[in-house]
Design a protein around this motif. Structure first.
Motif, PDB file in Angstrom:
ATOM      1  N   LYS A 419      13.434   0.591  51.700  1.00  0.00           N
ATOM      2  CA  LYS A 419      13.014   1.548  52.718  1.00  0.00           C
ATOM      3  C   LYS A 419      13.250   2.984  52.245  1.00  0.00           C
ATOM      4  O   LYS A 419      12.372   3.853  52.382  1.00  0.00           O
ATOM      5  N   LEU A 420      14.428   3.242  51.682  1.00  0.00           N
ATOM      6  CA  LEU A 420      14.738   4.584  51.201  1.00  0.00           C
ATOM      7  C   LEU A 420      13.852   4.963  50.023  1.00  0.00           C
ATOM      8  O   LEU A 420      13.406   6.116  49.905  1.00  0.00           O
ATOM      9  N   ASP A 421      13.588   4.010  49.149  1.00  0.00           N
ATOM     10  CA  ASP A 421      12.685   4.233  48.014  1.00  0.00           C
ATOM     11  C   ASP A 421      11.302   4.649  48.518  1.00  0.00           C
ATOM     12  O   ASP A 421      10.682   5.588  48.001  1.00  0.00           O
ATOM     13  N   TYR A 422      10.820   3.962  49.540  1.00  0.00           N
ATOM     14  CA  TYR A 422       9.508   4.273  50.117  1.00  0.00           C
ATOM     15  C   TYR A 422       9.490   5.693  50.697  1.00  0.00           C
ATOM     16  O   TYR A 422       8.546   6.466  50.467  1.00  0.00           O
ATOM     17  N   GLU A 423      10.543   6.037  51.437  1.00  0.00           N
ATOM     18  CA  GLU A 423      10.601   7.368  52.029  1.00  0.00           C
ATOM     19  C   GLU A 423      10.661   8.443  50.944  1.00  0.00           C
ATOM     20  O   GLU A 423      10.036   9.502  51.072  1.00  0.00           O
ATOM     21  N   LEU A 424      11.427   8.175  49.892  1.00  0.00           N
ATOM     22  CA  LEU A 424      11.523   9.108  48.781  1.00  0.00           C
ATOM     23  C   LEU A 424      10.160   9.305  48.114  1.00  0.00           C
ATOM     24  O   LEU A 424       9.721  10.442  47.882  1.00  0.00           O
ATOM     25  N   GLU A 425       9.487   8.202  47.795  1.00  0.00           N
ATOM     26  CA  GLU A 425       8.195   8.283  47.121  1.00  0.00           C
ATOM     27  C   GLU A 425       7.163   9.009  47.979  1.00  0.00           C
ATOM     28  O   GLU A 425       6.375   9.816  47.486  1.00  0.00           O
ATOM     29  N   LYS A 426       7.165   8.731  49.273  1.00  0.00           N
ATOM     30  CA  LYS A 426       6.207   9.354  50.181  1.00  0.00           C
ATOM     31  C   LYS A 426       6.430  10.866  50.248  1.00  0.00           C
ATOM     32  O   LYS A 426       5.472  11.646  50.247  1.00  0.00           O
ATOM     33  N   TRP A 427       7.698  11.265  50.289  1.00  0.00           N
ATOM     34  CA  TRP A 427       8.031  12.692  50.370  1.00  0.00           C
ATOM     35  C   TRP A 427       7.609  13.416  49.101  1.00  0.00           C
ATOM     36  O   TRP A 427       6.948  14.463  49.165  1.00  0.00           O
ATOM     37  N   PHE A 428       7.977  12.882  47.955  1.00  0.00           N
ATOM     38  CA  PHE A 428       7.624  13.553  46.704  1.00  0.00           C
ATOM     39  C   PHE A 428       6.120  13.540  46.456  1.00  0.00           C
ATOM     40  O   PHE A 428       5.567  14.498  45.908  1.00  0.00           O
ATOM     41  N   LEU A 429       5.433  12.490  46.866  1.00  0.00           N
ATOM     42  CA  LEU A 429       3.982  12.434  46.718  1.00  0.00           C
ATOM     43  C   LEU A 429       3.318  13.597  47.456  1.00  0.00           C
ATOM     44  O   LEU A 429       2.314  14.150  46.997  1.00  0.00           O
ATOM     45  N   LYS A 430       3.900  13.991  48.576  1.00  0.00           N
ATOM     46  CA  LYS A 430       3.340  15.079  49.378  1.00  0.00           C
ATOM     47  C   LYS A 430       3.487  16.430  48.693  1.00  0.00           C
ATOM     48  O   LYS A 430       2.607  17.293  48.807  1.00  0.00           O
ATOM     49  N   TYR A 431       4.588  16.630  47.965  1.00  0.00           N
ATOM     50  CA  TYR A 431       4.897  17.975  47.479  1.00  0.00           C
ATOM     51  C   TYR A 431       4.753  18.172  45.969  1.00  0.00           C
ATOM     52  O   TYR A 431       4.603  19.299  45.501  1.00  0.00           O
ATOM     53  N   VAL A 432       4.786  17.123  45.188  1.00  0.00           N
ATOM     54  CA  VAL A 432       4.764  17.261  43.730  1.00  0.00           C
ATOM     55  C   VAL A 432       3.420  17.801  43.249  1.00  0.00           C
ATOM     56  O   VAL A 432       2.358  17.391  43.715  1.00  0.00           O
ATOM     57  N   ASN A 433       3.489  18.735  42.314  1.00  0.00           N
ATOM     58  CA  ASN A 433       2.297  19.151  41.571  1.00  0.00           C
ATOM     59  C   ASN A 433       2.181  18.192  40.384  1.00  0.00           C
ATOM     60  O   ASN A 433       3.035  18.201  39.493  1.00  0.00           O
ATOM     61  N   PRO A 434       1.147  17.356  40.332  1.00  0.00           N
ATOM     62  CA  PRO A 434       1.062  16.348  39.264  1.00  0.00           C
ATOM     63  C   PRO A 434       1.006  16.947  37.855  1.00  0.00           C
ATOM     64  O   PRO A 434       1.301  16.243  36.893  1.00  0.00           O
ATOM     65  N   GLU A 435       0.678  18.221  37.746  1.00  0.00           N
ATOM     66  CA  GLU A 435       0.636  18.853  36.423  1.00  0.00           C
ATOM     67  C   GLU A 435       2.030  19.017  35.835  1.00  0.00           C
ATOM     68  O   GLU A 435       2.181  19.103  34.612  1.00  0.00           O
ATOM     69  N   ILE A 436       3.049  19.080  36.700  1.00  0.00           N
ATOM     70  CA  ILE A 436       4.418  19.344  36.235  1.00  0.00           C
ATOM     71  C   ILE A 436       5.399  18.382  36.910  1.00  0.00           C
ATOM     72  O   ILE A 436       6.539  18.757  37.219  1.00  0.00           O
ATOM     73  N   ASP A 437       4.980  17.167  37.128  1.00  0.00           N
ATOM     74  CA  ASP A 437       5.764  16.153  37.824  1.00  0.00           C
ATOM     75  C   ASP A 437       7.030  15.819  37.040  1.00  0.00           C
ATOM     76  O   ASP A 437       6.973  15.321  35.917  1.00  0.00           O
ATOM     77  N   GLY A 438       8.194  16.081  37.656  1.00  0.00           N
ATOM     78  CA  GLY A 438       9.464  15.836  36.973  1.00  0.00           C
ATOM     79  C   GLY A 438       9.686  14.393  36.609  1.00  0.00           C
ATOM     80  O   GLY A 438      10.393  14.092  35.630  1.00  0.00           O
TER      81      GLY A 438
END
Length: 477
Positions: A419-438
């Protein structure tokens, strides 16, 4: 809250854990002036950096962007001219740009460490910048009037002297923003601080930073410190007390000039730090794999404005460095519409003594290259791309983070982790710039040497020097 433009002073320490203040319950460290700010304002005991290392944490504080939006994923190296000349935040709006356009004169004294330290950026009018991110405290290199000079004296005193000059120049003339970037209490600690401060700790037992064994993943810094543990402990505490004394000089000046009531004071650190906590010395890159322990990600945050902000309060709200920019701008009554979707949410109601809205998320996120964290009120989940090892802690039952629930997973803990993994992935998917994805960056904690991801145009972005050295040691070479 309608406020006439107050002066703003950000006192930003370097590598200071939230635990390293008297006002947070440390009965050994001497910080009367930091404690004084806490008595006169609000201390946030659950304030988190956006990345447990200096440059990305500072970039987030300034821009409101997470590292995967601003592209600074590690501490910035300046080993050569090419590295020195990179302006990592070029074209990105920082709150100082906005303040400058709204009538503020902006000054920097001390650590910048966001690239091209030789050149004023981000709306700053006054620029006295440390060349790098740290180093010896005596004869330290600073850029002054565009020239690189090694300044005689103790760096913490010098940074304060320049800050005081700036305050005296602009007090009662126009509203100012002053960024005081101390290098304290960053290493080095031995033979780098006045004896009047380190001698205060000759008889200290350092019960507040006991070595908890040696962490299995600790790297070179811990091993170096253990060669002379007591002197390093004295140096860290002494550096903090020396900084505190200089903060007192600034507070006294504000009272002397009768502008304390006209000044918003903020004390923070860029990232947390362990002085033996969990068995290592350092921050996120003190171990490999990189860690996200509370001591690494939780930082001091105290905000005070006499007569405007309630005094003597302690907030337990979970807030992050990416929340600071929207909070500051709302407090000042400055409207700003970002060109990108920023993750931060203002916690300005707390500064009025009110509660945060009930619909506000009660989690904070962190990232350090391919290492990410989601931290709620009770549980913390750390994900390491692409395949781990992952960690999860029940901070209610295990505040010391000693029992990784992922090591002997049960059906219940696996379900929670998913559940926490899903919430984490969903949050970062919203804000990450794929050109510079950490998550795709080869960050080892040894420093960034170029722009990240596609922005580097195919060049190497990150050094792996420390990682290679550690592996060679392990192999006896």
């Amino acid at each position: 809250m309608e406020i006439k433009k107050p002066n703003i002073i950000l006192l930003l320490s370097d590598d200071q854990g939230e635990w390293a203040m008297g006002c947070s319950g440390n009965n050994e460290i001497i910080t009367p002036n930091i404690d004084r700010i806490a008595r006169e304002g609000i201390r946030f005991k659950n304030f988190f950096c956006a990345s447990p290392v200096c440059s990305p944490a500072r970039a987030t504080l300034l821009t409101g962007r997470i590292p995967s939006q601003h592209g600074v994923h590690d501490w910035l190296r300046d080993d050569n001219k090419k590295q020195e000349e990179i302006e990592y935040l070029k074209g990105q709006t920082g709150y100082t740009d906005i303040l400058s356009k709204n009538g503020y004169v902006c000054g920097l004294s001390g650590k910048w460490h966001l690239g091209k330290s030789s050149t004023p950026q981000k709306g700053f009018d006054y620029w006295f910048a440390h060349k790098s991110g740290g180093g010896p405290y005596y004869n330290a290199p600073f850029y002054e009037d565009g020239e690189l000079v090694n300044k005689d004296g103790y760096a913490t005193d010098i940074i304060t002297d320049k800050a005081i000059d700036f305050i005296k120049k602009y007090a009662k003339k126009q509203p100012f923003y002053l960024h005081v970037g101390y290098t304290a209490p960053h290493s080095p600690w031995v033979n780098n601080h006045p004896k009047e401060y380190t001698d205060l700790y000759d008889d200290c037992a350092f019960e507040t930073c006991k070595m908890d064994g040696e962490h299995k993943d600790s790297i070179y810094l811990t091993k170096e410190v253990l060669k002379n543990l007591k002197e390093n402990q004295k140096g860290y505490y002494g550096a903090t007390t020396a900084m505190d004394y200089n903060i007192g000089r600034i507070l006294d000046l504000l009272d002397e000039l009768d502008i304390r009531k006209d000044t918003l004071l903020v004390f923070m650190s860029d990232n947390g730090f362990s002085c033996g906590h969990h068995g290592f010395w350092g921050k996120g890159n003190a171990t490999f794999p990189i860690n996200m322990y509370e001591s690494s990600v939780k930082v001091p945050c105290i905000i005070s404005h006499r007569g405007k902000i309630p005094e003597g309060l302690v907030s337990s709200d979970l807030v992050s460095a990416y929340d600071f920019m929207p909070t500051l701008l709302e407090y000042l009554g400055i409207d700003y519409v970002s060109e990108i979707d920023l993750p931060g949410r203002s916690f300005e109601p707390v500064l009025r003594g009110e509660e945060l809205p009930k619909d506000r998320a009660v989690v904070v996120m962190d990232e350090y290259g391919p290492n990410r964290m989601i931290r709620g009120e009770r549980y913390k989940f750390i994900k390491r791309y692409p395949y781990g090892p992952h960690e999860m802690y029940d901070l209610l039952k295990d505040p010391g983070e000693k029992n990784n629930l992922m090591e002997k997973a049960t059906d219940e803990s696996t379900e929670l982790a998913n559940k926490l993994d899903y919430e984490l992935e969903k949050w970062f998917l919203k804000y990450v710039n794929p050109e510079i994805d950490g998550a795709k960056e080869a960050v080892y904690g040894s420093g960034q040497i170029n722009l990240a991801g596609l922005w580097s145009k195919g060049e190497v972005s990150h050094s792996c020097d420390d990682y290679i050295k550690e592996k060679l040691k392990e192999n006896g070479k």
